[in-house]
Structure formats: C-alpha cells, structure tokens
Design an enzyme around this catalytic site. Structure first.
Site, mmCIF file in Angstrom:
data_model
loop_
_atom_site.group_PDB
_atom_site.id
_atom_site.type_symbol
_atom_site.label_atom_id
_atom_site.label_comp_id
_atom_site.label_asym_id
_atom_site.label_seq_id
_atom_site.Cartn_x
_atom_site.Cartn_y
_atom_site.Cartn_z
ATOM 1 N N ASN A 79 0.865 -1.172 0.000
ATOM 2 C CA ASN A 79 0.000 0.000 0.000
ATOM 3 C C ASN A 79 0.904 1.224 0.000
ATOM 4 O O ASN A 79 1.512 1.549 1.018
ATOM 5 C CB ASN A 79 -0.887 -0.043 1.257
ATOM 6 C CG ASN A 79 -1.727 1.215 1.413
ATOM 7 O OD1 ASN A 79 -1.776 2.058 0.520
ATOM 8 N ND2 ASN A 79 -2.379 1.345 2.557
ATOM 9 N N TRP A 80 0.985 1.869 -1.146
ATOM 10 C CA TRP A 80 1.917 2.992 -1.279
ATOM 11 C C TRP A 80 1.377 4.271 -0.644
ATOM 12 O O TRP A 80 2.090 5.266 -0.570
ATOM 13 C CB TRP A 80 2.245 3.236 -2.759
ATOM 14 C CG TRP A 80 2.997 2.117 -3.406
ATOM 15 C CD1 TRP A 80 3.461 0.974 -2.807
ATOM 16 C CD2 TRP A 80 3.396 2.032 -4.779
ATOM 17 N NE1 TRP A 80 4.110 0.182 -3.724
ATOM 18 C CE2 TRP A 80 4.085 0.807 -4.945
ATOM 19 C CE3 TRP A 80 3.243 2.864 -5.890
ATOM 20 C CZ2 TRP A 80 4.616 0.411 -6.176
ATOM 21 C CZ3 TRP A 80 3.765 2.478 -7.119
ATOM 22 C CH2 TRP A 80 4.447 1.257 -7.253
ATOM 23 N N LYS A 81 0.124 4.256 -0.234
ATOM 24 C CA LYS A 81 -0.504 5.436 0.384
ATOM 25 C C LYS A 81 -0.279 6.665 -0.513
ATOM 26 O O LYS A 81 -0.205 6.517 -1.723
ATOM 27 C CB LYS A 81 0.008 5.624 1.820
ATOM 28 C CG LYS A 81 -0.161 4.322 2.640
ATOM 29 C CD LYS A 81 0.055 4.479 4.110
ATOM 30 C CE LYS A 81 -0.147 3.125 4.806
ATOM 31 N NZ LYS A 81 0.001 3.199 6.260
ATOM 32 N N HIS A 98 -9.451 1.184 5.050
ATOM 33 C CA HIS A 98 -8.171 1.351 5.748
ATOM 34 C C HIS A 98 -8.391 2.270 6.955
ATOM 35 O O HIS A 98 -9.191 3.199 6.896
ATOM 36 C CB HIS A 98 -7.125 1.943 4.802
ATOM 37 C CG HIS A 98 -5.748 1.882 5.364
ATOM 38 N ND1 HIS A 98 -5.287 2.790 6.291
ATOM 39 C CD2 HIS A 98 -4.744 0.999 5.173
ATOM 40 C CE1 HIS A 98 -4.054 2.463 6.633
ATOM 41 N NE2 HIS A 98 -3.693 1.379 5.961
ATOM 42 N N GLU A 138 -6.748 4.630 8.038
ATOM 43 C CA GLU A 138 -6.538 6.057 7.738
ATOM 44 C C GLU A 138 -7.783 6.652 7.089
ATOM 45 O O GLU A 138 -8.129 7.807 7.327
ATOM 46 C CB GLU A 138 -5.291 6.220 6.847
ATOM 47 C CG GLU A 138 -4.015 5.967 7.647
ATOM 48 C CD GLU A 138 -2.861 5.386 6.870
ATOM 49 O OE1 GLU A 138 -2.871 5.426 5.622
ATOM 50 O OE2 GLU A 138 -1.927 4.865 7.518
ATOM 51 N N GLU A 191 -5.057 -4.922 10.645
ATOM 52 C CA GLU A 191 -4.009 -3.928 10.865
ATOM 53 C C GLU A 191 -4.278 -3.175 12.163
ATOM 54 O O GLU A 191 -5.048 -2.206 12.172
ATOM 55 C CB GLU A 191 -3.985 -2.914 9.716
ATOM 56 C CG GLU A 191 -3.736 -3.508 8.351
ATOM 57 C CD GLU A 191 -3.208 -2.456 7.380
ATOM 58 O OE1 GLU A 191 -2.148 -2.730 6.801
ATOM 59 O OE2 GLU A 191 -3.822 -1.389 7.222
ATOM 60 N N GLY A 228 3.009 2.125 10.802
ATOM 61 C CA GLY A 228 3.984 3.196 10.654
ATOM 62 C C GLY A 228 4.769 3.519 11.916
ATOM 63 O O GLY A 228 5.458 4.534 11.981
ATOM 64 N N SER A 254 3.825 -2.312 10.287
ATOM 65 C CA SER A 254 5.281 -2.410 10.450
ATOM 66 C C SER A 254 5.837 -3.766 10.016
ATOM 67 O O SER A 254 6.745 -4.307 10.656
ATOM 68 C CB SER A 254 5.691 -2.075 11.898
ATOM 69 O OG SER A 254 5.315 -0.741 12.213
ATOM 70 N N GLY A 278 5.148 1.283 4.522
ATOM 71 C CA GLY A 278 6.459 1.887 4.269
ATOM 72 C C GLY A 278 7.456 0.990 3.557
ATOM 73 O O GLY A 278 8.160 1.437 2.641
HETATM 74 P P1 13P Z 1 3.303 0.234 7.616
HETATM 75 O O1 13P Z 1 3.761 -1.049 6.977
HETATM 76 O O2 13P Z 1 4.040 1.437 7.131
HETATM 77 O O3 13P Z 1 3.234 0.112 9.104
HETATM 78 O O4 13P Z 1 1.772 0.463 7.113
HETATM 79 C C1 13P Z 1 0.856 -0.552 7.223
HETATM 80 C C2 13P Z 1 -0.360 -0.179 6.484
HETATM 81 O O5 13P Z 1 -1.113 0.690 6.882
HETATM 82 C C3 13P Z 1 -0.650 -0.881 5.221
HETATM 83 O O6 13P Z 1 -1.938 -0.636 4.781
#
Ligand code: 13P
Length: 252
Positions: A9-11, A94, A96, A166, A172, A213, A235
């Site tokens: 997931n590149w966000k 998600h 977020e 998650e 993150g 993570s 990430g």
């Molecule tokens: P990280 O791997 O950066 O913790 O993010 C996880 C995430 O939100 C994937 O959707």
C-alpha cells in the site's frame, strides 16, 4: 490451501513518474517470485502507468479506495468502473480512511458490495486503536468490524474477499504486533467470526493478511502462523527491498 498474498500500500506517495521508475526497478525480480500473489497499490494518478508497465506480469494492481456509487455528483471521488480497466483489487476501510476521512462501517460495507459487483477483490481493513487494545476491547471490536463489512454478502461473495488485520498502533510505528498477538486476533476475531456468519468452508477459503510495520526481517515469522496468509505492507513496500520482503514470505 490458500495462496498467500503480499500487497504494497503505497498510500499518498510516489508521483506517476516516481511510481513508473520504481516499478521498472523491481518488476522483473518481483515477477519471478512464485508461490505468493503479489500486488501493488499506487495512488489513483499513478495507477494507469503502473498497470501498463505490469501488464503481462504476475504482479497485480490495486486501488487504495473507491466510492460505492457508479457515477454522479460526488466531487473528488473515483467510481469503480474508472479503476476496473487497471485494477483487480481495491483496499477498503483502511484505518486512515476511517480515522481521517470519517468512513463508517456502513460505508465500508457499501463499498465492499460495489467492489464485488465489479469483480474487484476487496482487501478489507480492520483493526483496533492503542486505547482499545489497552482496554482489552480488541476481540469484540475487530469481530464487529468484520460482521459489518460482510453484512449482506453471500457465501460465494465472501470467498472473494481478503481481510487485512491492521492494528492501528502498529501502523507506521515500527511497533509490529507479535506473531502470537496478530495470529490470535486473526483466528479468533476474523476467521472464527466468518465461520460464525457462514461456515467452515468459507472461513477456510478467505485469505487474511497482517499489516503494521511488516518488514523484510519479520515477514517470515508471520508466515509461520497457520492463519496468517500474507501481509499488507506500507512503508516497506516503497523500497526496492520490497522484493526481498516478498521473497522472505515464501522461503521457510
Ligand atoms: P506500515 O507497513 O508502514 O506500518 O503500514 C501498514 C499499512 O497501513 C498498510 O496498509
């Protein structure tokens, strides 16, 4: 046997040009890895370029979101048929999106229905906050999120879904859940809840990822748990070492 699935997931990272350069860098090595489904989820703007670069490869493309309506006066939203020429997957719900953009369980459920109607495989995200975790509310909360997301889906539709557990406190932060923590919630709150709604065959068919993570050094541990079928990676999916992360998921 469920085929594991690792998705990046590149966000809100990578311009279309950055994304194309990155895909060119990792494409052939990632393509060569077998025994796992591989997916990248660029931002909307980069999806067409990435999809074109990956056409004919074994690497799938997913969107990070979409709206549930087909078209209309929804300023700033993206309709399912705008992404289906490029994507087979879509991340929905998600944390977020839920926390920053106010997405509710009901909205996520509407999006799941729409995704399936368009033959997009939803990656449905669930997970508790740090406060909920501290208050021992994780099992009940995640189970309720799963029930809400699958509301009204037939068993056949449910089998097309992927769930990503998650925990918000692990996203993150570098504070990944232990294999035991992640595996326990994935088993008791996700797989067992699906079995409760449907039956054992549906529960055994659904792939459930861990996210939060995940790095190249810890992915192999997660994959040892019988209920963890892969990962949703943030990430660490933006670096060339994502290839090694995916490789480590299948070795061992
Ligand atoms: P990280 O791997 O950066 O913790 O993010 C996880 C995430 O939100 C994937 O959707």
């Amino acid at each position: 046997m469920r085929t594991p699935i690792i998705a990046g997931n590149w966000k809100m990272n990578q311009t279309p040009a950055d994304a194309a350069a990155f895909v060119n860098e990792i494409k052939s090595d990632l393509d060569a890895i077998t025994g796992v489904d591989k997916v990248v989820c660029p931002s909307f703007m980069a999806i067409p370029a990435v999809s074109e670069l990956l056409s004919g490869s074994s690497i799938g493309v997913g969107a990070q979101n979409m709206y549930f309506e087909e078209s209309g006066a929804y300023t700033g939203e993206v309709a399912p048929n705008m992404i289906t020429p490029f994507c087979n997957y879509v991340i929905l719900g998600h944390s977020e999106r839920r926390a920053i953009f106010g997405e509710t369980d009901e909205l996520v459920n509407q999006k799941v229905h729409t995704a399936l109607a368009h033959n997009l495989m939803p990656m449905i995200c669930v997970g508790e906050s740090f406060a909920q975790n501290e208050a021992n509310e994780t099992q009940a909360f995640v189970s309720a999120q799963v029930k809400a997301a699958f509301n009204g889906l037939s068993a056949e539709q449910a089998k097309q879904c992927i769930v990503a557990y998650e925990p918000i406190w692990a996203i993150g932060t570098g504070k990944s859940a232990t294999v035991e923590q992640a595996g326990n919630i994935i088993k008791t709150s996700v797989r067992d809840t699906i079995q409760e709604i449907y039956d054992e065959s549906v529960a055994q068919a659904i792939r459930i990822q861990y996210g939060g993570s995940v790095k190249e050094h810890n992915i192999a541990d997660y994959m040892t748990h019988p209920d963890i079928d892969g990962a949703l990676v943030g990430g660490a999916s933006l670096k060339p070492s994502f290839v090694q992360l995916v490789q480590n998921a299948v070795v061992g």
